[in-house]
Design an enzyme around this catalytic site. Structure first.
Site, PDB file in Angstrom:
ATOM      1  N   SER A  14      35.946  32.517  46.690  1.00  0.00           N
ATOM      2  CA  SER A  14      34.809  32.563  47.624  1.00  0.00           C
ATOM      3  C   SER A  14      33.476  32.745  46.895  1.00  0.00           C
ATOM      4  CB  SER A  14      34.994  33.714  48.613  1.00  0.00           C
ATOM      5  OG  SER A  14      33.804  33.868  49.367  1.00  0.00           O
ATOM      6  N   LYS A  65      40.633  32.968  60.508  1.00  0.00           N
ATOM      7  CA  LYS A  65      39.567  32.841  61.515  1.00  0.00           C
ATOM      8  C   LYS A  65      40.084  32.928  62.957  1.00  0.00           C
ATOM      9  CE  LYS A  65      36.352  30.199  58.661  1.00  0.00           C
ATOM     10  NZ  LYS A  65      35.426  29.060  58.596  1.00  0.00           N
ATOM     11  N   ASP A 101      29.651  28.865  61.847  1.00  0.00           N
ATOM     12  CA  ASP A 101      29.917  27.594  61.156  1.00  0.00           C
ATOM     13  C   ASP A 101      29.100  26.441  61.759  1.00  0.00           C
ATOM     14  OD1 ASP A 101      31.643  28.571  59.224  1.00  0.00           O
ATOM     15  OD2 ASP A 101      33.421  28.300  60.475  1.00  0.00           O
ATOM     16  N   ARG A 152      43.911  11.613  61.409  1.00  0.00           N
ATOM     17  CA  ARG A 152      45.241  11.102  61.049  1.00  0.00           C
ATOM     18  C   ARG A 152      46.228  11.400  62.170  1.00  0.00           C
ATOM     19  NH1 ARG A 152      47.844  13.998  55.914  1.00  0.00           N
ATOM     20  NH2 ARG A 152      47.415  15.754  57.294  1.00  0.00           N
ATOM     21  N   TYR A 218      32.207  20.713  49.237  1.00  0.00           N
ATOM     22  CA  TYR A 218      31.132  20.973  48.262  1.00  0.00           C
ATOM     23  C   TYR A 218      31.647  21.150  46.833  1.00  0.00           C
ATOM     24  CZ  TYR A 218      32.420  25.781  49.440  1.00  0.00           C
ATOM     25  OH  TYR A 218      33.120  26.944  49.685  1.00  0.00           O
TER      26      TYR A 218
HETATM   27  P1  ATR Z   1      39.642  23.142  58.485  1.00  0.00           P
HETATM   28  O1  ATR Z   1      39.698  24.483  59.140  1.00  0.00           O
HETATM   29  O2  ATR Z   1      38.940  23.160  57.143  1.00  0.00           O
HETATM   30  O3  ATR Z   1      39.085  22.099  59.374  1.00  0.00           O
HETATM   31  P2  ATR Z   1      42.330  22.250  59.015  1.00  0.00           P
HETATM   32  O4  ATR Z   1      42.246  22.872  60.361  1.00  0.00           O
HETATM   33  O5  ATR Z   1      43.582  22.414  58.208  1.00  0.00           O
HETATM   34  O6  ATR Z   1      41.143  22.764  58.083  1.00  0.00           O
HETATM   35  O7  ATR Z   1      42.004  20.680  59.165  1.00  0.00           O
HETATM   36  C1  ATR Z   1      42.132  19.778  58.102  1.00  0.00           C
HETATM   37  C2  ATR Z   1      41.736  18.373  58.564  1.00  0.00           C
HETATM   38  O8  ATR Z   1      41.836  17.479  57.435  1.00  0.00           O
HETATM   39  C3  ATR Z   1      42.657  17.808  59.639  1.00  0.00           C
HETATM   40  O9  ATR Z   1      41.899  16.989  60.490  1.00  0.00           O
HETATM   41  C4  ATR Z   1      43.648  16.972  58.817  1.00  0.00           C
HETATM   42  O10 ATR Z   1      44.258  15.923  59.529  1.00  0.00           O
HETATM   43  P3  ATR Z   1      45.617  16.199  60.382  1.00  0.00           P
HETATM   44  O11 ATR Z   1      45.167  16.852  61.665  1.00  0.00           O
HETATM   45  O12 ATR Z   1      46.191  14.852  60.604  1.00  0.00           O
HETATM   46  O13 ATR Z   1      46.480  17.099  59.546  1.00  0.00           O
HETATM   47  C5  ATR Z   1      42.723  16.411  57.760  1.00  0.00           C
HETATM   48  N1  ATR Z   1      43.474  15.972  56.573  1.00  0.00           N
HETATM   49  C6  ATR Z   1      44.007  16.752  55.601  1.00  0.00           C
HETATM   50  N2  ATR Z   1      44.660  16.002  54.691  1.00  0.00           N
HETATM   51  C7  ATR Z   1      44.540  14.703  55.104  1.00  0.00           C
HETATM   52  C8  ATR Z   1      44.987  13.437  54.592  1.00  0.00           C
HETATM   53  N3  ATR Z   1      45.706  13.368  53.466  1.00  0.00           N
HETATM   54  N4  ATR Z   1      44.660  12.314  55.296  1.00  0.00           N
HETATM   55  C9  ATR Z   1      43.940  12.380  56.427  1.00  0.00           C
HETATM   56  N5  ATR Z   1      43.488  13.552  56.961  1.00  0.00           N
HETATM   57  C10 ATR Z   1      43.778  14.683  56.311  1.00  0.00           C
END
Ligand code: ATR
Length: 279
Positions: A14, A65, A101, A152, A218
């Site tokens: 962090s 969170k 956020d 996805r 970032y």
């Molecule tokens: P955060 O709190 O940072 O948003 P999260 O809730 O785990 O983290 O969400 C991650 C996002 O990145 C999701 O939209 C995820 O898609 P899925 O809902 O299909 O899992 C997306 N993501 C992560 N890896 C991916 C990949 N290889 N291809 C496409 N989308 C991906």
């Protein structure tokens, strides 16, 4: 001495202590802000005992969170809607939770691209996780007219529509290209493009030349998405801005001073992420 911290598991990466430490020094406040590793099993006791441990509050990051939301009083409607908390503070003997956020993203966007009108904006958001929820909600609160959420797992984009309303348009990942022509803002909220993660493979061919392209990743500071967007002349917004701006309200709640996101702070954190960083 006023104390605050950031909790998560793991928490060692962090950058929040760097940001809050900079402001504490700048404002000559007798305070501290540290990283505090907290495992899921210890979370309820940690939040319950915040005051006993001498804390005025804390930031909350992955994976806590949503859990912390259930352990505090939501301080506002936005937090209620998101069901997730990134900032905890004590007031009137109670433990409150809020979520900064969304405002972090909006203020970063406003700073980097002051000319972009948010009212009646059509946006495309990649991803449907926690970060997407906060950002889509904030864009709608600021007057956006339609937000295509491309994910996805398209079912998660449908859940986002159920939570935030009919201005959210769920789109399957392979239908992304069709959304780009009419959009004024493209935001990546997925982890794709992050150091150590797979690349975000999208073609910007159909994107309007004036659309703003933002990434919340970032590391690296300038992601391949942002480099590609800049190369074709689109205005861009780096993810570091959101990290800096989301920190402002927590600092103000705990330490009583509203700090500024300055170029000097930006450069300090940018150099911590990339020692080679040049403005
Ligand atoms: P955060 O709190 O940072 O948003 P999260 O809730 O785990 O983290 O969400 C991650 C996002 O990145 C999701 O939209 C995820 O898609 P899925 O809902 O299909 O899992 C997306 N993501 C992560 N890896 C991916 C990949 N290889 N291809 C496409 N989308 C991906």
């Amino acid at each position: 001495m006023i104390r605050a911290c950031v909790i998560g598991w793991p928490i060692s990466h962090s950058r929040s202590p760097l940001i809050h430490g900079y402001w504490l020094k700048q404002h000559r406040i007798d305070g501290s802000y540290i990283r505090q590793p907290v495992e899921t099993a210890d979370l309820p006791a940690f939040i319950r005992n915040l005051a006993l441990q001498g804390y005025a509050g804390c930031n909350v990051t992955i994976p806590h969170k949503e859990s912390v939301f259930g352990l505090v009083k939501p301080a506002d409607e936005t937090t209620e809607r998101l069901g997730a908390v990134n900032t905890v503070f004590l007031r009137d003997g109670k433990t409150w939770g809020t979520n900064t956020d969304g405002e972090g993203f909006i203020n970063s966007l406003r700073e980097a691209q002051p000319g972009l009108a948010l009212s009646a904006l059509r946006a495309v958001v990649l991803g449907a996780g926690g970060a997407a929820l906060a950002i889509v909600n904030a864009l709608l609160e600021n007057g956006a007219s339609e937000i295509a959420v491309v994910n996805r797992t398209v079912e998660k984009a449908h859940i986002l529509r159920e939570r935030l309303g009919a201005k959210v348009k769920p789109v399957a990942w392979d239908k992304m290209a069709e959304q780009l022509a009419e959009c004024g803002l493209l935001v990546n909220t997925t982890s794709l493009g992050m150091k150590g993660q797979p690349a975000l493979e999208i073609s910007l061919d159909g994107l309007s030349g004036t659309a703003v392209v933002a990434d919340i990743v970032y590391t690296p500071l300038r992601t391949p998405l942002l480099l590609e967007a800049a190369a074709r002349g689109n205005p861009t917004v780096e993810g570091l801005g959101m990290l800096l701006h989301q920190a402002v309200r927590g600092f103000s709640l705990w330490f009583g001073v509203t700090p500024a996101v300055t170029q000097a702070l930006h450069d300090l954190v940018a150099r911590d992420i990339d020692p080679e960083y040049r403005r």
